[in-house]
Motif scaffolding. Structure first.
Motif, PDB file in Angstrom:
ATOM      1  N   ILE A  67       0.848  -1.192   0.000  1.00 48.53           N
ATOM      2  CA  ILE A  67       0.000   0.000   0.000  1.00 48.53           C
ATOM      3  C   ILE A  67       0.885   1.243   0.000  1.00 48.53           C
ATOM      4  O   ILE A  67       1.831   1.352   0.788  1.00 48.53           O
ATOM      5  CB  ILE A  67      -0.934   0.015   1.224  1.00 48.53           C
ATOM      6  CG1 ILE A  67      -1.861  -1.203   1.206  1.00 48.53           C
ATOM      7  CG2 ILE A  67      -1.770   1.298   1.243  1.00 48.53           C
ATOM      8  CD1 ILE A  67      -2.730  -1.336   2.439  1.00 48.53           C
ATOM      9  N   PHE A  68       0.556   2.167  -0.885  1.00 49.69           N
ATOM     10  CA  PHE A  68       1.242   3.449  -0.971  1.00 49.69           C
ATOM     11  C   PHE A  68       0.235   4.559  -0.681  1.00 49.69           C
ATOM     12  O   PHE A  68      -0.964   4.393  -0.906  1.00 49.69           O
ATOM     13  CB  PHE A  68       1.855   3.643  -2.354  1.00 49.69           C
ATOM     14  CG  PHE A  68       2.997   2.706  -2.646  1.00 49.69           C
ATOM     15  CD1 PHE A  68       4.306   3.151  -2.597  1.00 49.69           C
ATOM     16  CD2 PHE A  68       2.765   1.374  -2.968  1.00 49.69           C
ATOM     17  CE1 PHE A  68       5.365   2.292  -2.866  1.00 49.69           C
ATOM     18  CE2 PHE A  68       3.809   0.507  -3.239  1.00 49.69           C
ATOM     19  CZ  PHE A  68       5.117   0.969  -3.187  1.00 49.69           C
ATOM     20  N   SER A  77       5.163  14.599   1.093  1.00 53.85           N
ATOM     21  CA  SER A  77       5.053  13.687   2.236  1.00 53.85           C
ATOM     22  C   SER A  77       4.343  12.384   1.873  1.00 53.85           C
ATOM     23  O   SER A  77       3.990  11.600   2.750  1.00 53.85           O
ATOM     24  CB  SER A  77       4.325  14.377   3.399  1.00 53.85           C
ATOM     25  OG  SER A  77       2.998  14.688   3.031  1.00 53.85           O
ATOM     26  N   SER A  78       4.121  12.157   0.581  1.00 56.70           N
ATOM     27  CA  SER A  78       3.574  10.871   0.141  1.00 56.70           C
ATOM     28  C   SER A  78       4.591   9.776   0.443  1.00 56.70           C
ATOM     29  O   SER A  78       5.800  10.024   0.468  1.00 56.70           O
ATOM     30  CB  SER A  78       3.256  10.912  -1.353  1.00 56.70           C
ATOM     31  OG  SER A  78       2.283  11.904  -1.624  1.00 56.70           O
ATOM     32  N   LYS A  79       4.116   8.547   0.681  1.00 54.36           N
ATOM     33  CA  LYS A  79       5.043   7.516   1.143  1.00 54.36           C
ATOM     34  C   LYS A  79       4.493   6.117   0.895  1.00 54.36           C
ATOM     35  O   LYS A  79       3.321   5.932   0.578  1.00 54.36           O
ATOM     36  CB  LYS A  79       5.292   7.684   2.644  1.00 54.36           C
ATOM     37  CG  LYS A  79       4.030   7.528   3.503  1.00 54.36           C
ATOM     38  CD  LYS A  79       4.319   7.745   4.979  1.00 54.36           C
ATOM     39  CE  LYS A  79       3.055   7.600   5.829  1.00 54.36           C
ATOM     40  NZ  LYS A  79       3.336   7.799   7.271  1.00 54.36           N
ATOM     41  N   GLN A  80       5.390   5.138   1.058  1.00 59.75           N
ATOM     42  CA  GLN A  80       4.982   3.739   1.085  1.00 59.75           C
ATOM     43  C   GLN A  80       4.531   3.422   2.502  1.00 59.75           C
ATOM     44  O   GLN A  80       5.177   3.797   3.479  1.00 59.75           O
ATOM     45  CB  GLN A  80       6.147   2.835   0.686  1.00 59.75           C
ATOM     46  CG  GLN A  80       5.775   1.361   0.601  1.00 59.75           C
ATOM     47  CD  GLN A  80       6.898   0.509   0.022  1.00 59.75           C
ATOM     48  OE1 GLN A  80       7.770   1.024  -0.677  1.00 59.75           O
ATOM     49  NE2 GLN A  80       6.870  -0.784   0.303  1.00 59.75           N
ATOM     50  N   LEU A  81       3.400   2.707   2.614  1.00 57.94           N
ATOM     51  CA  LEU A  81       2.800   2.492   3.930  1.00 57.94           C
ATOM     52  C   LEU A  81       3.046   1.084   4.471  1.00 57.94           C
ATOM     53  O   LEU A  81       3.147   0.887   5.676  1.00 57.94           O
ATOM     54  CB  LEU A  81       1.296   2.775   3.851  1.00 57.94           C
ATOM     55  CG  LEU A  81       0.544   3.024   5.147  1.00 57.94           C
ATOM     56  CD1 LEU A  81       1.141   4.190   5.922  1.00 57.94           C
ATOM     57  CD2 LEU A  81      -0.932   3.292   4.862  1.00 57.94           C
ATOM     58  N   THR A  82       3.110   0.088   3.599  1.00 58.30           N
ATOM     59  CA  THR A  82       3.397  -1.281   4.049  1.00 58.30           C
ATOM     60  C   THR A  82       4.645  -1.784   3.333  1.00 58.30           C
ATOM     61  O   THR A  82       5.001  -1.300   2.251  1.00 58.30           O
ATOM     62  CB  THR A  82       2.226  -2.241   3.764  1.00 58.30           C
ATOM     63  OG1 THR A  82       2.055  -2.386   2.351  1.00 58.30           O
ATOM     64  CG2 THR A  82       0.934  -1.725   4.386  1.00 58.30           C
TER      65      THR A  82
END
Length: 633
Positions: A67-68, A77-82
Motif C-alpha cells: 500500500i502506498f 510527504s507521500s510515502k509507502q505504507l506497508t
C-alpha cells in the motif's frame, strides 16, 4: 506524342506509384507486442480517505504488492505504507481518516491475514491470528467503535459468520452466527446489522431487525428468478432502504422499500429497455446521487443538481472519454474516476471540485498510449426463434470490411454481459487482423429476467444456437470468410468453444478453450463449499446431474470428443476448481488418439485465471501462432 510529353507522363506515373506505395505502407497495421496488451498494471485499487486528504493505492515494491499513500495537500510527504516482502496486499479499505484495514496473501489458497495500519505512525496491528478461511468485507466497510465488521467462514467453510475485529487490541468477537443460508449483510449508519439477505438456493429472503438486540424477522421471500438488491438505508431512517428490484416487473428498477411495513413505497426510477446498474448511492450521506444503466454505453439519471453539475464538468475535462466512478470522499468533493474509450484504455484521475481539474494518478496501460487501435461497434441480429441478440464487432484497421477472418468470442458466465469499452483481448486480436465478434446470448444479465431466464437449461441448446445464428449472420452480411472462422472463449466461453468443436465443426476452422468446462458432472462435484448454498439454484439454471444425467452427458464435450474434426487449443490451470484437470487431460488424449491436431497448455500452479505474467504472455503467444496457422492470411 512529343518526347517531352512522354517524359512528363512517365514521371507522373512514377510519382503516383510512389505515393500509392507510401500510402499502402502507412496503412499497414503494425503488430503491437503481446506484452503491451496484457502487462500487469503497477498501480491499482485507488481509494480516497473520507476527508479527501489522502489517496491510498496498491503498488509494487520488490515484486510484492504493497500500500502506498498520496498526500493530496503535500505531495512531498507521500510515502509507502506497508513493506511486505514475501506476501501481497490483496485488498484494503479506509477504516476512517487514519486507519487502513488490509488483507495479505501469497496465493489464493493461503491463510487469511488481516491487519490495520495507521497512516501517521505507520503502526501495524494484526487483527486476527492467521487462519485457513475466506473473508468478505461487509458494507459500508469502515470502523465502528474502533472495530470493523467482516464475514469469515472459519467455523464452517460453507457459511460466513460476522466478526468484529478491533484495532485497539481487544479480542475479536463473533457478533452474528450464520443460521446457514445468510449470504449478505447490510449495516446502518450507526454500525448495527439491521438487514440481511438469505438464500436457500431456490428462494431468496430479506430479513430485518430493529437493532442488534432483536431477532431477525422475514420481510419478503421470492424465487431466485426475481430479486431485490439492497443499496443502503434512506437518510435519517433505520427502516427504509433503497434497492434494485425486479419483483413484479421484468427489469431491475430503483425502489424505496419499507422494511417494517414489508412493502415497496414507490418506484424511484426505471429504464424500459435494460436493468439498472449498481451504483449511485452514497453510504456517507445515505442518499441516491444518480441511477445508471447501460444501453450501448453507460447513461445516468441524476437526483441532485450539484452532482449533475460535477459530472458535466468531469465529462468536459475527460474530452470525449467515458468514465466510471471508482471512489469519492464523504462530501463528494474529490472523486476518483477511470476514463476509457473503445480505442483507449484511458487513465485513473481524481477530480477536485475546488479547482475543477482532473489530476492524473496513473495510465491504465501506458504501453498502448497513443497507439492506433480498432473501434468497437454495437450490432443486433435475430436468432432463429425471433429473439433479438445484441453484440459488438471490433474490426481490424485498414481492412475492407468484407470476407475477413473472424474470431467468435462468447463471454464467460453465462450470467455476465458484454458492454462497450476497452477490451484488451479484442484489441489484440483485431491488431492481428481478425474481426472480433462478441454477443450477449440469452442467459446474459442486464436485459431483464425474461431474457436471463430464457437461458435456463439451455447450455448446449438455445444459447449455442444464438452464437451459431450470429456467425451465420456475419456470413450473410459478407463480413466473415466462412472458411476462416475461429471460436475462442474462457470458462463458459471455453465450454462454448469445445461444444462447437464437437457439434459444429463444419462452421469453424479451429477452437480455443481457456478454463472451459469439459464435463458438467465434475463441474458440480468439485464446486467449492462456500458456493454449495447456491446448488439448488444451479440445478434450476443448468440442470440436475443426477435427475437429468442423460442431458448432462449429451451437452458435456468430454463425451463427444469423437465428433471433433477441427484443431483445438486448450489452456488449463492445475488448481482450477471449476474445470477439472483430469477431464481436460482425458479430452486432450482422446483428440490425440483420433489424430486431431491439439495443443495443450497446462500450468499446474495456476487457477482458473492465469496470474503469472509469463504464463499469460505464453498463452497469448500460443494463441497468436494457433490462429495464424488455421485462419490467418
Amino acid at each position: 506524342m512529343s518526347l517531352f510529353m512522354r517524359a512528363y507522363i512517365t514521371f507522373s506515373i512514377l510519382i503516383t506509384l510512389l505515393f500509392l506505395g507510401i500510402s499502402c505502407s502507412n496503412n499497414k497495421t503494425e503488430r503491437i507486442p503481446i506484452e503491451s496488451f496484457f502487462s500487469t498494471p503497477e498501480k491499482t485499487s485507488f481509494k480516497i480517505s473520507p476527508d479527501g486528504n489522502y489517496i491510498a493505492y496498491i503498488g509494487l515494491d520488490n515484486h510484492c504488492k504493497n500500500i502506498f499513500l498520496l498526500n493530496l495537500n503535500n505531495q512531498d510527504s507521500s510515502k509507502q505504507l506497508t513493506y511486505q516482502n514475501d506476501m501481497n496486499v490483496n485488498s484494503f479499505v479506509w477504516g476512517d481518516n487514519e486507519e487502513i484495514i488490509f488483507s495479505i496473501e501469497q496465493t489464493s489458497n493461503d491463510s487469511l491475514r488481516l491487519y490495520a495500519v495507521n497512516i501517521y505512525t505507520d503502526a501495524l496491528q494484526p487483527l486476527i491470528k492467521p487462519m485457513k478461511a475466506k473473508f468478505r468485507w461487509v458494507q459500508p466497510a469502515r470502523l465502528y467503535d474502533n472495530g470493523i465488521i467482516v464475514a469469515i467462514n472459519d467455523r464452517d467453510s460453507s457459511t460466513f459468520d460476522l466478526h468484529k475485529l478491533f484495532i485497539d487490541g481487544r479480542r475479536s468477537e463473533m457478533i452474528l452466527q450464520n443460521s446457514g443460508n445468510i449470504n449478505s449483510w447490510y449495516l446502518s449508519q450507526d454500525g448495527q446489522v439491521r438487514l440481511v439477505m438469505a438464500n436457500d438456493s431456490v428462494e431468496e429472503s430479506m430479513m430485518y431487525r430493529a437493532d442488534n438486540e432483536q431477532p431477525f424477522h422475514q420481510v419478503l421471500k421470492n424465487d431466485f428468478s426475481s430479486t431485490i438488491i439492497p443499496m443502503g438505508f434512506v437518510k435519517n431512517s433505520t427502516t427504509n432502504i433503497y434497492a434494485l428490484s425486479n419483483i413484479g416487473r421484468d427489469k431491475l428498477s430503483l425502489v424505496e422499500y419499507d422494511l417494517e411495513q414489508k412493502k415497496e413505497v414507490y418506484e424511484v426510477f426505471n429504464n424500459k429497455e435494460v436493468d439498472l446498474d449498481w451504483g449511485g448511492y452514497s453510504s456517507y450521506t445515505n442518499e441516491m446521487l444518480y441511477a445508471s444503466y447501460t444501453l450501448s454505453k453507460k447513461k445516468r439519471f441524476f437526483f441532485n443538481d450539484k452532482i449533475a453539475g460535477i459530472f458535466k464538468k468531469i465529462s468536459e475535462k475527460a474530452k470525449g472519454s467515458e468514465f466510471d466512478i471508482i471512489d469519492s470522499d464523504s462530501s463528494f468533493n474529490k472523486i476518483i474516476i477511470r476514463t476509457y474509450t473503445d480505442t483507449n484504455p484511458g487513465a485513473i484521475y481524481y477530480f477536485d471540485c475546488q479547482d475543477n481539474e482532473l489530476h492524473k494518478l496513473t495510465d491504465n496501460n501506458p504501453n498502448l498510449k497513443d497507439r492506433e487501435l480498432s473501434q468497437t461497434e454495437s450490432v443486433k441480429y435475430q436468432a432463429r426463434d425471433g429473439k433479438i441478440i445484441t453484440g459488438f464487432i471490433t474490426y481490424p484497421l485498414h481492412e475492407d470490411r468484407k470476407n475477413l477472418p473472424v474470431v467468435v468470442m462468447p463471454h464467460d458466465g453465462p450470467n455476465q454481459r458484454e458492454v462497450w469499452g476497452f477490451d484488451h483481448e479484442a484489441q489484440f486480436l483485431a491488431n492481428r487482423g481478425y474481426v472480433v465478434f462478441q454477443m450477449n446470448y440469452r442467459g446474459s444479465v442486464g436485459f431483464g429476467k425474461e431474457f436471463w431466464s430464457a437461458g435456463f437449461k439451455e447450455w448446449g441448446g438455445k444459447i449455442q444456437d444464438d452464437i451459431t445464428d450470429g456467425v451465420k449472420w456475419l456470413i450473410r452480411e459478407g463480413i466473415a470468410d466462412k472458411d476462416r472462422i475461429a471460436i475462442v472463449g474462457k470458462g463458459f466461453g471455453g465450454y462454448s468453444a469445445l461444444h462447437a468443436a464437437c457439434f459444429n465443426s463444419d462452421m469453424y476452422a479451429c477452437a480455443v478453450s481457456y478454463s472451459g468446462y469439459t464435463n458438467l458432472f465434475t463441474y458440480f462435484r468439485d464446486i467449492p463449499p462456500y458456493v454449495k448454498p447456491y446448488l439448488q439454484k444451479y440445478y434450476q439454471i443448468i440442470g440436475n446431474p443426477i435427475r437429468e444425467s442423460s442431458m448432462f452427458k449429451q451437452i458435456s464435450p468430454v463425451f463427444h470428443s469423437n465428433r471433433v474434426k477441427i484443431p483445438v487449443l486448450i489452456a488449463q490451470g492445475g488448481k482450477d476448481r471449476l474445470s477439472s484437470v483430469t477431464d481436460a487431460n482425458q479430452f486432450v488424449q482422446k483428440l490425440k488418439n483420433n489424430n486431431i491436431p491439439v495443443q495443450y497448455i497446462l500450468k499446474e500452479e495456476e487457477g482458473r485465471t492465469f496470474k503469472k505474467d509469463e504464463n499469460v504472455i505464453q498463452y497469448y503467444q500460443e494463441l497468436e501462432k494457433f490462429l495464424d496457422k488455421y485462419i490467418g492470411k
